[in-house]
Design a protein around this motif. Structure first.
Motif, mmCIF file in Angstrom:
data_model
loop_
_atom_site.group_PDB
_atom_site.id
_atom_site.type_symbol
_atom_site.label_atom_id
_atom_site.label_comp_id
_atom_site.label_asym_id
_atom_site.label_seq_id
_atom_site.Cartn_x
_atom_site.Cartn_y
_atom_site.Cartn_z
ATOM 1 N N ARG A 82 9.834 8.367 1.151
ATOM 2 C CA ARG A 82 9.450 7.157 1.876
ATOM 3 C C ARG A 82 10.539 6.783 2.861
ATOM 4 O O ARG A 82 11.708 6.679 2.501
ATOM 5 C CB ARG A 82 9.213 5.997 0.914
ATOM 6 N N LEU A 83 10.138 6.599 4.117
ATOM 7 C CA LEU A 83 11.065 6.185 5.159
ATOM 8 C C LEU A 83 10.538 4.920 5.826
ATOM 9 O O LEU A 83 9.348 4.616 5.753
ATOM 10 C CB LEU A 83 11.220 7.278 6.218
ATOM 11 N N CYS A 84 11.430 4.211 6.473
ATOM 12 C CA CYS A 84 11.061 3.028 7.232
ATOM 13 C C CYS A 84 11.678 3.169 8.616
ATOM 14 O O CYS A 84 12.888 3.400 8.737
ATOM 15 C CB CYS A 84 11.582 1.770 6.533
ATOM 16 N N GLU A 85 10.860 3.079 9.645
ATOM 17 C CA GLU A 85 11.380 3.240 10.999
ATOM 18 C C GLU A 85 12.536 2.281 11.261
ATOM 19 O O GLU A 85 13.578 2.676 11.803
ATOM 20 C CB GLU A 85 10.260 3.001 12.013
ATOM 21 N N LEU A 128 0.833 -1.207 0.000
ATOM 22 C CA LEU A 128 0.000 0.000 0.000
ATOM 23 C C LEU A 128 0.865 1.253 0.000
ATOM 24 O O LEU A 128 0.557 2.225 -0.705
ATOM 25 C CB LEU A 128 -0.926 -0.027 1.215
ATOM 26 N N LEU A 129 1.932 1.249 0.774
ATOM 27 C CA LEU A 129 2.849 2.394 0.783
ATOM 28 C C LEU A 129 3.399 2.670 -0.610
ATOM 29 O O LEU A 129 3.476 3.827 -1.045
ATOM 30 C CB LEU A 129 4.009 2.121 1.748
ATOM 31 N N GLU A 130 3.776 1.617 -1.303
ATOM 32 C CA GLU A 130 4.301 1.783 -2.659
ATOM 33 C C GLU A 130 3.246 2.369 -3.582
ATOM 34 O O GLU A 130 3.534 3.274 -4.388
ATOM 35 C CB GLU A 130 4.787 0.438 -3.186
ATOM 36 N N ALA A 131 2.008 1.884 -3.470
ATOM 37 C CA ALA A 131 0.935 2.366 -4.337
ATOM 38 C C ALA A 131 0.571 3.815 -4.015
ATOM 39 O O ALA A 131 0.321 4.620 -4.926
ATOM 40 C CB ALA A 131 -0.288 1.464 -4.200
ATOM 41 N N VAL A 132 0.523 4.159 -2.732
ATOM 42 C CA VAL A 132 0.219 5.535 -2.337
ATOM 43 C C VAL A 132 1.322 6.475 -2.810
ATOM 44 O O VAL A 132 1.047 7.581 -3.307
ATOM 45 C CB VAL A 132 0.035 5.627 -0.812
ATOM 46 N N THR A 133 2.560 6.047 -2.689
ATOM 47 C CA THR A 133 3.680 6.861 -3.173
ATOM 48 C C THR A 133 3.540 7.147 -4.668
ATOM 49 O O THR A 133 3.681 8.295 -5.112
ATOM 50 C CB THR A 133 5.010 6.142 -2.907
ATOM 51 N N ALA A 134 3.246 6.101 -5.432
ATOM 52 C CA ALA A 134 3.103 6.268 -6.883
ATOM 53 C C ALA A 134 1.941 7.195 -7.215
ATOM 54 O O ALA A 134 2.050 8.053 -8.110
ATOM 55 C CB ALA A 134 2.904 4.908 -7.544
ATOM 56 N N ILE A 162 6.186 13.027 3.796
ATOM 57 C CA ILE A 162 6.943 11.886 4.314
ATOM 58 C C ILE A 162 5.961 10.767 4.643
ATOM 59 O O ILE A 162 5.027 10.950 5.424
ATOM 60 C CB ILE A 162 7.731 12.259 5.582
ATOM 61 N N LEU A 163 6.169 9.609 4.044
ATOM 62 C CA LEU A 163 5.412 8.407 4.373
ATOM 63 C C LEU A 163 6.349 7.466 5.118
ATOM 64 O O LEU A 163 7.364 7.033 4.559
ATOM 65 C CB LEU A 163 4.890 7.725 3.105
ATOM 66 N N ILE A 164 6.022 7.152 6.360
ATOM 67 C CA ILE A 164 6.907 6.276 7.122
ATOM 68 C C ILE A 164 6.222 4.944 7.410
ATOM 69 O O ILE A 164 5.035 4.890 7.756
ATOM 70 C CB ILE A 164 7.382 6.941 8.432
ATOM 71 N N ASP A 165 6.975 3.888 7.203
ATOM 72 C CA ASP A 165 6.525 2.518 7.446
ATOM 73 C C ASP A 165 6.774 2.200 8.920
ATOM 74 O O ASP A 165 7.888 1.879 9.313
ATOM 75 C CB ASP A 165 7.308 1.573 6.529
ATOM 76 N N ARG A 166 5.742 2.339 9.720
ATOM 77 C CA ARG A 166 5.684 2.104 11.161
ATOM 78 C C ARG A 166 6.189 3.316 11.952
ATOM 79 O O ARG A 166 7.143 3.976 11.588
ATOM 80 C CB ARG A 166 6.445 0.844 11.587
ATOM 81 N N TRP A 167 5.487 3.538 13.072
ATOM 82 C CA TRP A 167 5.818 4.580 14.033
ATOM 83 C C TRP A 167 5.194 4.139 15.341
ATOM 84 O O TRP A 167 4.826 2.967 15.471
ATOM 85 C CB TRP A 167 5.300 5.921 13.531
ATOM 86 N N TYR A 168 5.026 5.002 16.300
ATOM 87 C CA TYR A 168 4.569 4.518 17.605
ATOM 88 C C TYR A 168 3.193 3.857 17.616
ATOM 89 O O TYR A 168 2.928 3.026 18.506
ATOM 90 C CB TYR A 168 4.651 5.611 18.681
#
Length: 216
Positions: free
Chosen positions: A37-40, A20-26, A94-100
């Motif tokens: 795009r970042l990944c925690e 989903l992150l990839e699709a939203v980014t596109a 900024i879209l981050i894959d996982r956060w608190y």
């Protein structure tokens, strides 16, 4: 001073969050948005030491040890908030894959309200939008089983544990007013939902963040 729009996507394992992150980014880039795009996990300089504690916790469940894990994750997010997020372009998303919010799914012994306050006390940046990605546990479990890496989880090993993780996360989404994205249909449908939520953010970024979450 302007800053990037900060969006976190969290959820249990196997919900299709990374796809989903990839699709939203596109989709956002197709609308001429600048997206980072970042990944925690990949941005955390202390990840190895923290996962060592997580492995101990799996073998010996203990509230004090889980609190130590929560502290380490919060300290890492504080570091990312000070050293990684400010380095991104001010006009970006900024879209981050996982956060608190993910702690609501994976921590079992410490109430999420305490974990949330811990992150706020550590000056962890509050996202402008929290997106919780979920599916029925049976669906995400089956999806994970079909992947070469499986569920790829340190803390979850059975469908029952995975279902409990999913239900705990859904309760947190409801309690804190996060955007719920049920990713059980087409990826296009889920993508539209998330992109719409991002584009509908108030211009002043009134995200119910620090005060809204702390009071929930």
């Amino acid at each position: 001073m302007s800053r990037p729009l900060f969006i976190s996507l969290d959820g249990p394992k196997g919900t299709g969050k990374t796809t989903l992150l990839e699709a939203v980014t596109a989709a956002l880039r197709a609308n001429h948005k600048k997206v980072v795009r970042l990944c925690e996990k990949n941005s955390d300089p202390y990840r190895g030491e923290t996962m060592g504690l997580v492995n101990q916790l799996v073998r010996h469940p203990d509230p004090a040890l889980e609190w130590a894990v929560c502290e380490r994750f919060a300290d890492s997010r504080g570091w990312i908030s000070r050293h990684v997020l400010p380095e991104q372009p001010s006009d970006s998303i900024i879209l981050i894959d996982r956060w608190y919010p993910s702690d609501a799914a994976f921590r079992r012994l410490i109430p999420f309200a305490q974990i949330l306050q811990l992150n706020l006390d550590r000056q962890v940046q509050v996202p402008d939008l929290h997106v919780g990605v979920v599916t029925d546990p049976q669906i995400s479990w089956a999806r994970a089983a079909a992947r070469r890496r499986g569920l790829n989880s340190t803390v979850l090993h059975t469908l029952e544990e995975h279902a409990a993780c999913t239900h705990a996360f859904e309760r947190a989404v409801a309690d804190h007013g996060w955007v719920l994205c049920r990713n059980e249909g087409s990826i296009e449908e889920a993508t539209r939902q998330v992109v719409c939520a991002i584009e509908n953010l108030p211009s002043g970024r009134q995200h119910g963040g620090l005060q809204g979450n702390a009071e929930a």
